[in-house]
Design a protein around this motif. Sequence first.
Motif, mmCIF file in Angstrom:
data_model
loop_
_atom_site.group_PDB
_atom_site.id
_atom_site.type_symbol
_atom_site.label_atom_id
_atom_site.label_comp_id
_atom_site.label_asym_id
_atom_site.label_seq_id
_atom_site.Cartn_x
_atom_site.Cartn_y
_atom_site.Cartn_z
ATOM 1 N N UNK A 148 0.843 -1.203 0.000
ATOM 2 C CA UNK A 148 0.000 0.000 0.000
ATOM 3 C C UNK A 148 0.876 1.251 0.000
ATOM 4 N N UNK A 149 1.916 1.228 0.843
ATOM 5 C CA UNK A 149 2.833 2.376 0.912
ATOM 6 C C UNK A 149 3.627 2.560 -0.375
ATOM 7 N N UNK A 150 4.051 1.443 -0.952
ATOM 8 C CA UNK A 150 4.833 1.524 -2.193
ATOM 9 C C UNK A 150 3.970 2.123 -3.305
ATOM 10 N N UNK A 151 2.706 1.708 -3.376
ATOM 11 C CA UNK A 151 1.816 2.251 -4.406
ATOM 12 C C UNK A 151 1.562 3.738 -4.159
ATOM 13 N N UNK A 152 1.413 4.122 -2.886
ATOM 14 C CA UNK A 152 1.250 5.543 -2.538
ATOM 15 C C UNK A 152 2.459 6.345 -3.017
ATOM 16 N N UNK A 153 3.650 5.805 -2.758
ATOM 17 C CA UNK A 153 4.867 6.524 -3.164
ATOM 18 C C UNK A 153 5.023 6.580 -4.678
ATOM 19 N N UNK A 154 4.297 5.697 -5.365
ATOM 20 C CA UNK A 154 4.312 5.667 -6.827
ATOM 21 C C UNK A 154 3.108 6.425 -7.412
ATOM 22 N N UNK A 155 2.554 7.354 -6.619
ATOM 23 C CA UNK A 155 1.418 8.155 -7.087
ATOM 24 C C UNK A 155 0.112 7.376 -7.160
ATOM 25 N N UNK A 156 0.030 6.277 -6.390
ATOM 26 C CA UNK A 156 -1.188 5.442 -6.364
ATOM 27 C C UNK A 156 -1.600 4.975 -7.768
ATOM 28 N N UNK A 157 -0.610 4.668 -8.598
ATOM 29 C CA UNK A 157 -0.893 4.248 -9.976
ATOM 30 C C UNK A 157 -1.817 3.018 -10.013
ATOM 31 N N UNK A 158 -1.430 2.016 -9.234
ATOM 32 C CA UNK A 158 -2.205 0.775 -9.201
ATOM 33 C C UNK A 158 -3.596 1.011 -8.591
ATOM 34 N N UNK A 159 -3.635 1.762 -7.489
ATOM 35 C CA UNK A 159 -4.892 2.091 -6.811
ATOM 36 C C UNK A 159 -5.857 2.766 -7.795
ATOM 37 N N UNK A 160 -5.370 3.781 -8.503
ATOM 38 C CA UNK A 160 -6.236 4.531 -9.425
ATOM 39 C C UNK A 160 -6.726 3.662 -10.572
ATOM 40 N N UNK A 161 -5.888 2.745 -11.042
ATOM 41 C CA UNK A 161 -6.326 1.919 -12.161
ATOM 42 C C UNK A 161 -7.390 0.904 -11.713
ATOM 43 N N UNK A 162 -7.238 0.372 -10.491
ATOM 44 C CA UNK A 162 -8.277 -0.540 -9.964
ATOM 45 C C UNK A 162 -9.580 0.214 -9.711
ATOM 46 N N UNK A 163 -9.454 1.439 -9.208
ATOM 47 C CA UNK A 163 -10.625 2.268 -8.939
ATOM 48 C C UNK A 163 -11.397 2.530 -10.245
ATOM 49 N N UNK A 164 -10.646 2.867 -11.291
ATOM 50 C CA UNK A 164 -11.255 3.175 -12.598
ATOM 51 C C UNK A 164 -11.966 1.943 -13.162
ATOM 52 N N UNK A 165 -11.301 0.799 -13.054
ATOM 53 C CA UNK A 165 -11.889 -0.432 -13.585
ATOM 54 C C UNK A 165 -13.194 -0.756 -12.849
ATOM 55 N N UNK A 166 -13.197 -0.637 -11.542
ATOM 56 C CA UNK A 166 -14.384 -0.969 -10.755
ATOM 57 C C UNK A 166 -15.528 0.010 -11.049
ATOM 58 N N UNK A 167 -15.186 1.266 -11.227
ATOM 59 C CA UNK A 167 -16.245 2.253 -11.513
ATOM 60 C C UNK A 167 -16.924 1.972 -12.850
ATOM 61 N N UNK A 168 -16.220 1.283 -13.758
ATOM 62 C CA UNK A 168 -16.770 0.990 -15.078
ATOM 63 C C UNK A 168 -17.592 -0.285 -15.135
ATOM 64 N N UNK A 169 -17.761 -0.987 -14.000
ATOM 65 C CA UNK A 169 -18.512 -2.254 -14.019
ATOM 66 C C UNK A 169 -19.978 -2.004 -14.358
ATOM 67 N N UNK A 170 -20.565 -2.941 -15.131
ATOM 68 C CA UNK A 170 -21.953 -2.785 -15.587
ATOM 69 C C UNK A 170 -22.941 -2.603 -14.426
ATOM 70 N N UNK A 171 -22.661 -3.225 -13.282
ATOM 71 C CA UNK A 171 -23.601 -3.138 -12.155
ATOM 72 C C UNK A 171 -23.737 -1.687 -11.668
ATOM 73 N N UNK A 172 -22.691 -0.886 -11.852
ATOM 74 C CA UNK A 172 -22.724 0.511 -11.432
ATOM 75 C C UNK A 172 -23.643 1.338 -12.320
#
Length: 336
Positions: free
Chosen positions: A290-314
């Motif tokens: 979690x800390x490593x991703x934060x130090x990397x500008x949350x690249x992985x976090x943001x991409x997972x967030x984007x993918x989940x927001x695009x799910x058909x159920x939403x």
Amino acid sequence: MATVYYEQDVKTNALEGKKIAVLGYGSQGGAHSKNLRDNGNDVIIGIRPGSSADRAKEDGFEVLDVPEAVKAADIIMVLLPDEIQGDIYKDQIEPNLEAGNALAFAHGFNIHFEIIEPKEDVDVFMVAPKGPGHLVRREFENGSGVPALFAVYQDATGNARDIAMSWANQVGGGRVGFLETDFKEETETDLFGEQAVLCGGTTHLVQAGFETLVDAGYQPEIAYFEVLHELKLIVDLMYEGGMDHMRKSISNTAEYGDYVSGPRVVTEDTKTNMKAILDDIQSGKFAKDFRADYENGFENFESMRKEQRGHQIEEVGETLREMMPFVKENAVDTDN
Ligand code: NDP
Ligand code: MG
Ligand code: MG
């Protein structure tokens, strides 16, 4: 069994005469500061300029930047996002802490994983309400409260436990009960609960059920009602009276299906995976990632967030909720 404490168990108010700084005015910050102020305490807010700072001012609080607030206060409650607490502690909190101050948290993450290594001459404690901030405030305003955990990590003054108990009591925990824990137990169980069951487990269970129905050709709207909308009714019943209470209110068909099919969804493999999740939490691997991703500008976090927001159920859900004003009436503003 854990001891449950109530208002009457807190004989003296260890917050009396103390200046309290709450750092952050988000979900938890708003609730702790308002509830403590309503109990007659002297509370200021330490925060950067921005929308939270504006809200704190509108709510009548004195607002300072973080270093000034720490300097002015005896008790400093850190209610900033977990991922930034380490840097803010080093740059803005530690240089302004005085011997005998108390440093407090609502989650043990940064202390337990040694991202923050507190000075030895301050008290360190935690009060973690077991609910989101808006509920901590709403229940308090209703004359009730949300159950809370408290823990002492470091007792420099001899008063740390009294201060922690007074805080847990006054934030609303005393009205419904609060329990003692330690930083390790709170941190590891909180992370496990949110990952395996409450957040990660539930969202992915619901999505898998939705996808199974839609892939089989059923209408997405029908699938949404069956696997997401109705979940609230079931969870409310479990919350009120446990599994058996819930099962008494559903049909015999549903209850029979529960027993025969539940174990096919949540299998021994699921428990093996849950144990692996717990291992990653206990070893510090999750915190490190979690800390490593934060130090990397949350690249992985943001991409997972984007993918989940695009799910058909939403998408389906947004349309359906428009048709159900009663759902929106109780909606909570989580955008702060
Ligand atoms: P939020 O994200 O809701 O609020 C964070 C606050 O910190 C905001 O007011 C934000 O202001 C401020 N902030 C962000 N960056 C900075 C900065 N660089 N300098 C100064 N202020 C800043 O956090 P939560 O209330 O959710 O979490 C706080 C703590 O409480 C965490 O430790 C969390 O684990 C714990 N907790 C949270 C629970 C919950 O349900 N939310 C439940 C129990 C514990 P701005 O508007 O300027 O960004
Ligand atoms: Mg948590
Ligand atoms: Mg049904």
